[in-house]
Design a protein around this motif. Structure first.
Motif, PDB file in Angstrom:
ATOM      1  N   THR A   1       0.846  -1.191   0.000  1.00 27.50           N
ATOM      2  CA  THR A   1       0.000   0.000   0.000  1.00 27.50           C
ATOM      3  C   THR A   1       0.886   1.247   0.000  1.00 27.50           C
ATOM      4  OG1 THR A   1      -1.727  -1.150   1.241  1.00 27.50           O
ATOM      5  CG2 THR A   1      -1.822   1.242   1.231  1.00 27.50           C
TER       6      THR A   1
ATOM      7  N   ARG B   1       0.680   5.570   0.519  1.00 21.62           N
ATOM      8  CA  ARG B   1      -0.190   6.643   1.013  1.00 21.62           C
ATOM      9  C   ARG B   1       0.385   8.006   0.680  1.00 21.62           C
ATOM     10  NH1 ARG B   1       1.429   8.754   6.169  1.00 21.62           N
ATOM     11  NH2 ARG B   1       3.146   7.567   7.071  1.00 21.62           N
TER      12      ARG B   1
ATOM     13  N   ARG C   1      -4.608   9.767   1.258  1.00 17.57           N
ATOM     14  CA  ARG C   1      -5.217   8.808   0.320  1.00 17.57           C
ATOM     15  C   ARG C   1      -4.291   7.606   0.154  1.00 17.57           C
ATOM     16  NH1 ARG C   1      -4.619   8.177  -5.429  1.00 17.57           N
ATOM     17  NH2 ARG C   1      -6.481   7.281  -6.418  1.00 17.57           N
ATOM     18  N   ARG C   2      -4.874   6.423   0.162  1.00 14.91           N
ATOM     19  CA  ARG C   2      -4.106   5.194  -0.013  1.00 14.91           C
ATOM     20  C   ARG C   2      -4.433   4.551  -1.353  1.00 14.91           C
ATOM     21  NH1 ARG C   2      -3.891   5.925   5.401  1.00 14.91           N
ATOM     22  NH2 ARG C   2      -2.194   4.901   6.536  1.00 14.91           N
ATOM     23  N   GLN C   3      -3.464   3.853  -1.905  1.00 10.72           N
ATOM     24  CA  GLN C   3      -3.678   3.133  -3.151  1.00 10.72           C
ATOM     25  C   GLN C   3      -2.796   1.892  -3.171  1.00 10.72           C
ATOM     26  OE1 GLN C   3      -1.801   4.790  -6.810  1.00 10.72           O
ATOM     27  NE2 GLN C   3      -1.174   6.497  -5.485  1.00 10.72           N
TER      28      GLN C   3
ATOM     29  N   ALA D   1      -0.886  -0.762  -8.442  1.00 10.08           N
ATOM     30  CA  ALA D   1      -1.414   0.256  -9.353  1.00 10.08           C
ATOM     31  C   ALA D   1      -0.372   1.335  -9.616  1.00 10.08           C
ATOM     32  CB  ALA D   1      -2.678   0.880  -8.767  1.00 10.08           C
TER      33      ALA D   1
ATOM     34  N   CYS E   1       0.842  12.223  -5.737  1.00  8.01           N
ATOM     35  CA  CYS E   1      -0.549  11.838  -5.487  1.00  8.01           C
ATOM     36  C   CYS E   1      -1.449  12.370  -6.601  1.00  8.01           C
ATOM     37  CB  CYS E   1      -0.999  12.395  -4.139  1.00  8.01           C
ATOM     38  SG  CYS E   1      -2.735  12.069  -3.754  1.00  8.01           S
ATOM     39  N   GLU E   2      -2.257  11.496  -7.178  1.00 12.39           N
ATOM     40  CA  GLU E   2      -3.160  11.907  -8.249  1.00 12.39           C
ATOM     41  C   GLU E   2      -4.314  12.762  -7.730  1.00 12.39           C
ATOM     42  OE1 GLU E   2      -3.123   8.668 -11.736  1.00 12.39           O
ATOM     43  OE2 GLU E   2      -3.769   7.831  -9.807  1.00 12.39           O
TER      44      GLU E   2
END
Length: 276
Positions: free
Chosen positions: A124, A126, A132-134, A138, A178-179
């Motif tokens: 993960t 962040r 926000r985590r992703q 990805a 971060c997007e």
């Protein structure tokens, strides 16, 4: 070997709430390189320091470039027989919980339920600004898209998805942001120089307090966040067993030590304790 396995099985049979502490040595059989040699000496360069990662653009560039190249080793890794045996022992009530110093997520995938990932999970990512985590998987696709020249680079894999990458490879590397807000991204792990989240520490210490014995698997215990559990166990008279190929920082505190591969020892112990 058989006598030592019998002794460890008897240790687990005597103590009905055993806390297990695992380290990088458990995951080497899954193809993830370890940090240290058998003397407990760390391989290679000094690890990334959290404060420096957050304040130094050049270090973040180096980190993400090396991570992009090294990530496939972690992404392909599967739980080995040692992870699976610990999950079965927990299900059968032979161990009470697992605290791991590893960030590879293999205990979860093997089925361990009462689990604390002391240093987080590298799968993960962040944002340090908006939180926000992703999924790391990805982010890998973005890294490959934005840095195609590194997509085919081969490098020696290092622990935790790192890789040995030469500095000249980094000049044109595009660092991901971060997007959602454009903030700085960090893997959701505890870097050296950072503190373990207080709630995670509290839960881990509570499990140590509840346990009646400690089993260390695949850890040299050179990092204090792991060694402290041996100190606590010894201070309260709780016996300690270990399965570790080399020297540990707590050798003088350990009453039973098996210098054998965990992926061989743990399934054999599980079989002796009639765990299916």
């Amino acid at each position: 070997m058989n006598e030592q396995i019998d002794q460890l099985a008897a240790f687990l049979d005597r103590h009905r709430n055993v806390l297990v502490l695992t380290g990088a040595g458990l995951s080497t059989a899954s193809g993830i390189p370890g940090y240290r040699d058998e003397e407990g000496v760390r391989h290679g360069k000094a690890p990334v320091q959290g404060p420096e990662f957050r304040s130094n653009d050049a270090l973040r560039r180096r980190y993400w470039a090396r991570s992009m190249v090294g990530w496939p080793t972690l992404a392909r890794a599967e739980p080995n027989a040692g992870h699976g045996a610990l999950a079965r022992l927990e299900l059968a009530g032979r161990v009470g919980a697992v605290i791991t110093q590893n960030v590879d997520g293999l205990h979860q995938r093997a089925g361990s339920a009462r689990l604390i990932e002391l240093h987080g999970n590298i799968h993960t990512v962040r944002c340090l600004a908006c939180q926000r985590r992703q999924p790391r998987a990805a982010l890998q696709q973005r890294l490959l898209r934005d840095n195609p020249a590194l997509g085919e680079v081969l490098a020696q894999p290092l622990p935790d998805g790192d890789a040995q990458l030469e500095p000249e490879s980094l000049e044109h590397f595009v660092v991901p942001a971060c997007e959602a807000c454009g903030g700085v991204l960090q893997p959701d792990v505890v870097f050296f120089g950072d503190n373990i989240p207080p709630e995670r520490t509290r839960q881990a210490l509570a499990w140590m307090d509840e346990a009646d014995a400690l089993l260390v698997v695949g850890s040299s215990l050179m990092v204090f966040s792991g060694y402290r559990f041996c100190k606590l166990a010894a201070a309260t008279g709780k016996p300690i067993a270990a399965v570790n190929a080399g020297k540990t920082r707590a050798d003088e505190l350990i009453s039973l030590k098996l210098a054998l591969p965990a992926q061989e020892v743990l399934p054999a112990v599980a079989a002796l304790l009639t765990v299916a």
